[in-house]
Scaffold this active site. Sequence first.
Site: not given
Ligand code: 3H9
Length: 672
Positions: A63, A106, A109, A129
């Site tokens: 999400a 998400g 999911e 999450e």
């Molecule tokens: C969820 O899904 C809840 C659900 O159950 C539904 C509920 C109803 N959203 O980390 P990076 C941005 S909760 C918004 O540097 P990498 C990040 O801020 C979510 N932005 O890259 C960055 O922005 P900027 C569950 C996001 O290659 C850019 O993307 N998911 C999100 O080192 C690049 O990110 C997570 O917790 C997001 N979800 O790593 C996963 N994700 O360039 C969270 C990333 O402006 N994300 N951004 O600074 C991660 O773990 C890592 O970002 C990922 C990539 C492994 C994906």
Amino acid sequence: METLVSYSVRDGVGIIVINNPPVNALSSGVLEGLKNAMDALEKNLGARAVVVVGGGRTFVAGADINQFVEIISGQGTIPAFHPVLDAIENCAKPVVMAIHGTALGGGLELAMAGHYRVATREAQVGQPEVKIGLIPGAGGTQRLPRLAGIAKAAEMCAFGEPISAKEALAVGIIDKITDGDLLEAAIAFAREAQRPRRTRDLPVMPADISEIRKKLRGKLTAPVAALDAVEASAALPFEEGIRLEAEIFERCLHSDQCKALIHAFFAERAVGKIPDLPKNTPVYPIRQAAVIGAGTMGGGIAMALSNAGIPVFLKDAEQAALDRGLATIRKNYERSVKSGRLTAAAAEERIARISPQLGWAGFEHADIIIEAVFESLAIKKQVFAEIDKVAKRDCILASNTSTLDIDAIAAVTSRPQMVIGTHFFSPANVMRLVEVVRGKATENRVIATATALAKTLKKVGVVVRNASGFVGNRMMFPYMEQAQLLVEEGATPEQVDRALTDFGMAMGPLAVADLSGIDVFWRIEQEFPPPVGSKQPEAVDKLYAAGRYGQKTGAGFYKYDENRKPTADPEVLALLQKAHRAIADDEIVERCIYALINEGAKVLEEGIASRAVDIDVIYLTGYGFPAYRGGPMFYADTPGPKKIRERVREFGWKPAPLLERLAEEGKTFGSL
Ligand code: 3H9
């Protein structure tokens, strides 16, 4: 502008592409696009099956976390996932999810709402999450147990670690791994799929997850909540399970922990954007590294470099030190092999990338040389004068000093613009923080390279300015002082440490002092005498004089057995306590943590850290500050600057000017 979700039909298969760079987060716009595309393809007579794929570098990372920030601050509502996922799951045509990169939160999911999943070999899936204080909220706690079983789902939802495609295939989350073209493989799979297979219709067996519950430590609330929701999947019909999940999700979303953990998530990404460094500053390629000093720090840094695939020369002045250093490196890798984190072959490969040596052979090819010798300015200057002679002109000269003046070190070289501090934390192969210390002359390209290197090493580089103790240690001194004074006034070391670990610190300050070495703290005191007239503890001096250097001598603030297990020592009370006042845990926490915050405010005002988030990330990744409190400066806004100023005055300290100003104006650190 490209639409967030596009679709087309190719040879009887509908193809939906999600295009929301950088990570295809499921914003409301993406959800709406998905629903529209599904509706259209369901009606499209030319499409017999549907494939959903992520455009760009990944499937879907979850999400959109930004939307949660808005909801927490009172704007907006939780995006409507279920109507979209239900539309996919209820589609009369087989829906195949094509996964590359990561399917997280998400994203997984969404993938599980599809009928089948095909992934690349490098893909990863997970429900992370809990790391932002949430539980899966779009059916993850109900669909994952139906695919992978309760135990695996419980583990994935409670710990948040992603798993590889190979493991996902083995446990039943995905149906096929392809080494060829992902989209083609998914289309072929979709063509062969006879009929939809709804995840919600799969049976789920109850399982005992008490062992997983036992593994949950600390004060995080989301992992426990995630387990409750997963466990319910076996007890409740699907729809009821979904309702329960939604209730728990909402409760988590409005918790203080969630707010703090989301702050920590974005803070870690914000530190990479250095305010006065142009965004596209070029970086020097780092193909070969060198480390000087094979002690604990040097060895750990060499391992971190080798782990990232960078070959490294490891130099020490003495053969015995080199042998010791290498033996430790080998032992560390062997431990990883024993615990199953590394294969024996991979460990050998990593060891082979480290070339131990006494001389300078090959140093002329190094792209970065990191000095990690004894913490003495005189010795470091001598080393830098030498490396200046052997290093190529565009080699970065880095020092791992934890407190010393980078400009003074740079001044002995012919290229101060290439000199920078890279302060790693012990053990350097494990700890994620690197304080990147920019000197007066350090050029932008060198700063950008050092932070990029930290990322390559899977660490977080936080850029700070050159000042005694930089940010982390400078703030730690007043925190440590309070811990010692509290003992002198009547608290026991155990009480001080317990109050702070109860607050959430990974270790108590006095246990940290024993681990790092009382002699180390004593030496720092000699180098940086405290301001005249300030109330200083005598504990370190007394322990030092008594030869109680901490763990290494079997006694410090605690007594240690041969396995370094600590026990309380009445002798230490006789030695250190000057009074016997009963001290409440609250006072311990306030004095130690407010000392940290007050110093943090000074560090900010002096520009040593450029933003409050930089301090937060330093403390979260290097000093064991609890992530669910968001870092010291984020936490400061909970009591608020006004209350902290009041207490600081009551304690008889001088409030930092910035704290005064914020308190006066009724503002917070978050508003800066
Ligand atoms: C969820 O899904 C809840 C659900 O159950 C539904 C509920 C109803 N959203 O980390 P990076 C941005 S909760 C918004 O540097 P990498 C990040 O801020 C979510 N932005 O890259 C960055 O922005 P900027 C569950 C996001 O290659 C850019 O993307 N998911 C999100 O080192 C690049 O990110 C997570 O917790 C997001 N979800 O790593 C996963 N994700 O360039 C969270 C990333 O402006 N994300 N951004 O600074 C991660 O773990 C890592 O970002 C990922 C990539 C492994 C994906």
